[in-house]
Design a protein around this motif. Structure first.
Motif, short mmCIF file in Angstrom:
data_model
loop_
_atom_site.label_atom_id
_atom_site.label_comp_id
_atom_site.label_asym_id
_atom_site.label_seq_id
_atom_site.Cartn_x
_atom_site.Cartn_y
_atom_site.Cartn_z
N ASP A 95 -19.80 -51.44 0.35
CA ASP A 95 -18.35 -51.49 0.52
C ASP A 95 -17.76 -50.07 0.57
O ASP A 95 -16.74 -49.81 0.37
CB ASP A 95 -17.60 -52.43 -0.52
CG ASP A 95 -17.72 -53.65 -0.28
OD1 ASP A 95 -17.68 -54.18 1.04
OD2 ASP A 95 -17.75 -54.39 -1.32
N GLN A 96 -18.67 -48.90 0.89
CA GLN A 96 -18.26 -47.77 0.82
C GLN A 96 -18.97 -46.75 2.12
O GLN A 96 -19.99 -47.45 2.51
CB GLN A 96 -18.80 -46.84 -0.32
CG GLN A 96 -18.40 -47.53 -1.75
CD GLN A 96 -18.84 -46.67 -2.85
OE1 GLN A 96 -18.74 -45.48 -2.97
NE2 GLN A 96 -19.64 -47.63 -3.65
N ASN A 97 -18.28 -45.92 2.42
CA ASN A 97 -19.24 -45.12 3.62
C ASN A 97 -19.43 -43.83 3.25
O ASN A 97 -19.88 -43.00 3.92
CB ASN A 97 -18.10 -45.02 4.77
CG ASN A 97 -16.85 -44.23 4.45
OD1 ASN A 97 -16.48 -43.86 3.36
ND2 ASN A 97 -15.79 -44.25 5.41
N LEU A 98 -19.25 -43.36 1.93
CA LEU A 98 -19.76 -42.23 1.23
C LEU A 98 -20.53 -42.51 0.10
O LEU A 98 -20.10 -43.01 -1.08
CB LEU A 98 -18.37 -41.43 0.62
CG LEU A 98 -17.70 -40.60 1.88
CD1 LEU A 98 -16.48 -39.93 1.38
CD2 LEU A 98 -18.58 -39.31 2.61
N LEU A 99 -21.95 -42.32 0.26
CA LEU A 99 -22.76 -42.48 -0.97
C LEU A 99 -23.73 -41.06 -1.34
O LEU A 99 -23.82 -40.59 -0.45
CB LEU A 99 -23.80 -43.67 -0.47
CG LEU A 99 -23.06 -45.11 -0.85
CD1 LEU A 99 -24.10 -45.97 -0.11
CD2 LEU A 99 -22.46 -45.49 -1.94
N PRO A 100 -23.98 -41.01 -2.49
CA PRO A 100 -24.88 -39.78 -2.68
C PRO A 100 -26.24 -39.63 -1.87
O PRO A 100 -26.80 -40.72 -1.79
CB PRO A 100 -25.15 -39.91 -4.10
CG PRO A 100 -24.04 -40.84 -4.83
CD PRO A 100 -23.77 -41.66 -3.79
N ASN A 101 -26.40 -38.60 -1.35
CA ASN A 101 -27.78 -38.19 -0.66
C ASN A 101 -27.57 -38.67 0.81
O ASN A 101 -28.36 -38.52 1.45
CB ASN A 101 -28.97 -38.74 -1.56
CG ASN A 101 -29.35 -38.22 -2.70
OD1 ASN A 101 -28.79 -37.26 -3.23
ND2 ASN A 101 -29.44 -39.45 -3.51
N PHE A 102 -26.60 -39.36 1.19
CA PHE A 102 -26.53 -39.71 2.72
C PHE A 102 -25.30 -39.04 3.23
O PHE A 102 -24.23 -38.57 2.56
CB PHE A 102 -25.98 -41.09 2.61
CG PHE A 102 -27.14 -42.32 2.27
CD1 PHE A 102 -28.08 -42.53 3.04
CD2 PHE A 102 -27.18 -42.67 0.99
CE1 PHE A 102 -29.12 -43.25 2.82
CE2 PHE A 102 -28.39 -43.50 0.58
CZ PHE A 102 -29.33 -43.88 1.41
N VAL A 103 -25.45 -38.64 4.45
CA VAL A 103 -24.55 -37.73 5.21
C VAL A 103 -23.28 -38.53 5.40
O VAL A 103 -23.22 -39.72 5.31
CB VAL A 103 -25.21 -37.47 6.77
CG1 VAL A 103 -26.28 -36.51 6.73
CG2 VAL A 103 -25.04 -38.72 7.69
N PRO A 104 -22.10 -37.97 5.52
CA PRO A 104 -20.67 -38.66 5.44
C PRO A 104 -20.50 -39.21 6.84
O PRO A 104 -21.14 -38.84 7.72
CB PRO A 104 -19.79 -37.52 5.08
CG PRO A 104 -20.57 -36.30 5.55
CD PRO A 104 -21.94 -36.57 5.32
N PRO A 105 -19.57 -39.99 7.01
CA PRO A 105 -19.24 -40.32 8.59
C PRO A 105 -18.88 -39.24 9.15
O PRO A 105 -18.20 -38.11 8.45
CB PRO A 105 -18.16 -41.43 8.17
CG PRO A 105 -17.83 -41.03 6.81
CD PRO A 105 -18.75 -40.56 5.77
N VAL A 106 -18.64 -39.39 10.31
CA VAL A 106 -18.17 -38.30 11.37
C VAL A 106 -16.43 -38.30 10.95
O VAL A 106 -16.10 -37.12 11.21
CB VAL A 106 -18.45 -38.62 12.87
CG1 VAL A 106 -17.70 -37.62 13.70
CG2 VAL A 106 -19.75 -38.80 13.17
N PHE A 107 -15.82 -39.17 10.86
CA PHE A 107 -14.62 -39.43 10.42
C PHE A 107 -14.31 -40.26 9.44
O PHE A 107 -14.79 -41.28 9.60
CB PHE A 107 -13.60 -39.73 11.56
CG PHE A 107 -12.10 -39.79 11.12
CD1 PHE A 107 -11.29 -38.64 10.55
CD2 PHE A 107 -11.73 -41.05 11.33
CE1 PHE A 107 -9.95 -38.88 10.33
CE2 PHE A 107 -10.33 -41.19 10.74
CZ PHE A 107 -9.49 -40.11 10.30
N ASP A 108 -13.93 -39.76 8.40
CA ASP A 108 -13.60 -40.96 7.21
C ASP A 108 -12.38 -41.53 7.18
O ASP A 108 -11.22 -40.94 6.89
CB ASP A 108 -13.85 -40.33 5.68
CG ASP A 108 -13.71 -41.28 4.77
OD1 ASP A 108 -13.67 -42.37 4.96
OD2 ASP A 108 -13.84 -40.61 3.48
#
Length: 560
Positions: A95-108
């Motif tokens: 249920d998240q789009n930001l997790l450690p070690n993964f690139v962020p979304p293009v737009f959050d």
């Protein structure tokens, strides 16, 4: 925003013996580069061992709530010349789009101060108003009243109309009889009387119609006093949603190696549908490339794999690699990969070069051929060499359209060729009536427990990722396949497949889908794992000769 150090991962395993690829991966059809295989192995280990977040991928036994996800790795080189990799997932995980070690979304869009959440809140408030107004019990009562009023009006008007018709018939009878019985003066008087009756009947129908329409009008007015506000709110919600969607499209801005930016609206403007499909820009590949360009990292190779349970409609095998999708990713990556040298598109290479078509039967009306694997039945978008073109060269005097039915490019085996118009008509009729018997042999990547069965899974095209097909119980066309085990050996099962219907990729989907045999055909590069060839062969064809009607049987063993 996560920093470059958070997302750039150094290889734990030595990669000193692995050479860098000459070109960047062609993302729509590829075999993972060895560097990507090492990165994927390390990422999958991380997914199995990390404890910072929880997501049900389907490994826990709770399949009902399981949601598998597409993950991706992008091997990159940083400004120091170090080779590492970036990791990403499509959509949301846990249920998240930001997790450690993964690139962020293009737009959050999920940040607390996001205009998107504010817009969603506004739309949700309108929806709540609509729901509250729609819950008014008077609406249902007035709808019933309107329905009854309309029904009563229809019955009354129709009854009066029939009365007018009967009156007309009666007057016609009286008028005919009067001509023989009455003198001229009496006939004139009768005609006047009959005319008055006709006017009276018409006026009654007109008055009743006016009365009924008035009753319906007031019933509608009473209802609209309660529903107009709802319709206005729905129009407001639709406009707000469209405006929010457009604003969202403009926020999704994608970089390429040239430093150029384009948003979703600009990218999809030139496509067939013009509007980006839902979820565009949230796939792993665009996220990985955008982050690399933004951080000054040089992309080297990319690969995406599925992790977890397969969706109900699509076919996704745990740990299998998949190409970027056509509907959402192709337009975006078309922009993002500008300025980069890519591996050649294998779909532009003619796979039929050097291959010949064996003719196993021929007369003046038809021919039976054995099509090699990786050989088009009819001309493709980029490749003209195919069964049709070869048969046109082989039979230059044929009057028929030649192709009566098709086999997938990757499937080998028997095809019937119509050499005359009459033969084509007869053979087509047999295919339509399903009197032609077709049987295939396939080698499956697993051991089937049962010996035979029937698969009924309706199918349709995947509009976002052609030429893939989906299992769809709502909009799919019926598709039925009978199967029977031939042998089991070395962890593989050889089976007969007999399709009752002829849907695109039917045998491949029915074999690979979790509700089918749940075992992809070996070499299936769309629904399984690529091999030297697709192990699917049309080995039996039984039909009636177009003119003699003789029952004819043809068979060619599979070369696997």
């Amino acid at each position: 925003m996560l920093s470059s150090e958070n997302c750039f991962t150094h290889f734990k395993e030595s990669i000193d013996d692995l050479a860098l690829p000459e070109h960047f991966t062609f993302p729509f059809y590829y075999e993972p580069h060895p560097l990507c295989l090492v990165a994927v192995k390390e990422l999958q280990t991380h997914l199995n061992t990390q404890t910072q977040w929880q997501h049900n991928f389907g490994h826990t036994g709770d399949e009902d709530s399981a949601i598998g996800k597409m993950f991706g790795v992008l091997v990159v080189q940083n400004s120091l010349g170090e080779i590492g990799y970036l990791s990403a997932f499509s959509g949301k995980v846990a249920d998240q789009n930001l997790l450690p070690n993964f690139v962020p979304p293009v737009f959050d869009m999920l940040t607390q101060d996001s205009f998107f959440l504010a817009g969603q809140k506004k739309i949700n408030a309108i929806t709540e108003q609509i729901n509250q107004l729609s819950a008014n019990p008077q609406i249902a009562q007035l709808q019933i009243h309107l329905s009854k009023t309309l029904n009563t009006a229809e019955i009354q008007i129709e009854a009066q109309r029939q009365s007018v018709i009967e009156g007309r018939k009666t007057r016609k009878v009286r008028r005919t009889a009067a001509k023989a019985e009455l003198n001229e003066a009496q006939l004139i008087a009768l005609q006047l009387e009959l005319s008055k009756e006709s006017v009276h009947d018409k006026n009654q129908l007109k008055a009743l119609t006016l009365h009924c329409n008035e009753q319906v009008y007031w019933a509608k007015q009473q209802l609209s006093q309660l529903t107009d506000a709802i319709e206005q709110l729905k129009s407001q919600r639709k406009a707000s949603s469209a405006a929010l969607q457009q604003a969202l499209f403009e926020q999704y801005q994608f970089l390429n190696i040239l430093g150029e930016r384009k948003n979703l609206a600009e990218i999809f403007k030139g496509t067939v549908h013009q509007t980006p499909p839902a979820g565009s820009g949230e796939c792993a590949a665009p996220k990985l490339l955008h982050y690399a360009f933004k951080q000054g990292l040089t992309p080297i190779a990319i690969a995406e794999f599925w992790w977890g349970s397969s969706p109900k409609s699509e076919i996704r095998q745990h740990k299998n690699f998949y190409a970027a999708c056509q509907g959402k990713c192709k337009p975006i990556l078309g922009h993002m990969l500008e300025g980069m040298t890519l591996d050649e598109d294998p779909l532009l290479t003619n796979p039929a070069i050097g291959k010949t078509i064996d003719i196993i039967y021929q007369d003046s009306e038809m021919a039976i051929i054995n099509k090699p694997p990786e050989f088009l039945s009819v001309p493709g978008k980029n490749i003209q060499d195919c069964v049709y073109s070869r048969m046109k060269q082989q039979f230059p005097n044929a009057t028929g359209p030649l192709i009566v039915h098709r086999l997938d490019m990757s499937t080998s085996g028997l095809m019937v060729i119509a050499l005359t118009k009459e033969a084509n008509k007869s053979l087509q009729a047999q295919f339509i009536a399903r009197t032609i018997k077709k049987r295939y042999v396939a080698l499956l990547s697993g051991l089937l427990e049962q010996d035979e069965g029937i698969i009924n899974l309706p199918m349709r095209g995947d509009f976002d990722d052609r030429p893939r097909q989906l299992v769809c119980f709502e909009h799919g066309k019926p598709a039925e396949t009978k199967w029977q085990v031939i042998s089991r050996k070395d962890g593989k099962t050889k089976v007969y497949l007999s399709p009752k219907t002829g849907r695109t990729h039917q045998l491949r989907v029915h074999s690979a889908h979790v509700q089918g045999l749940n075992m992809p055909i070996i070499g299936d590069d769309l629904y399984g794992i690529k091999a030297n060839r697709l192990h699917l062969h049309a080995e039996l064809l039984v039909l009636n000769h177009p003119s003699t009607k003789e029952l004819m049987t043809f068979s060619v063993e599979a070369e696997f």
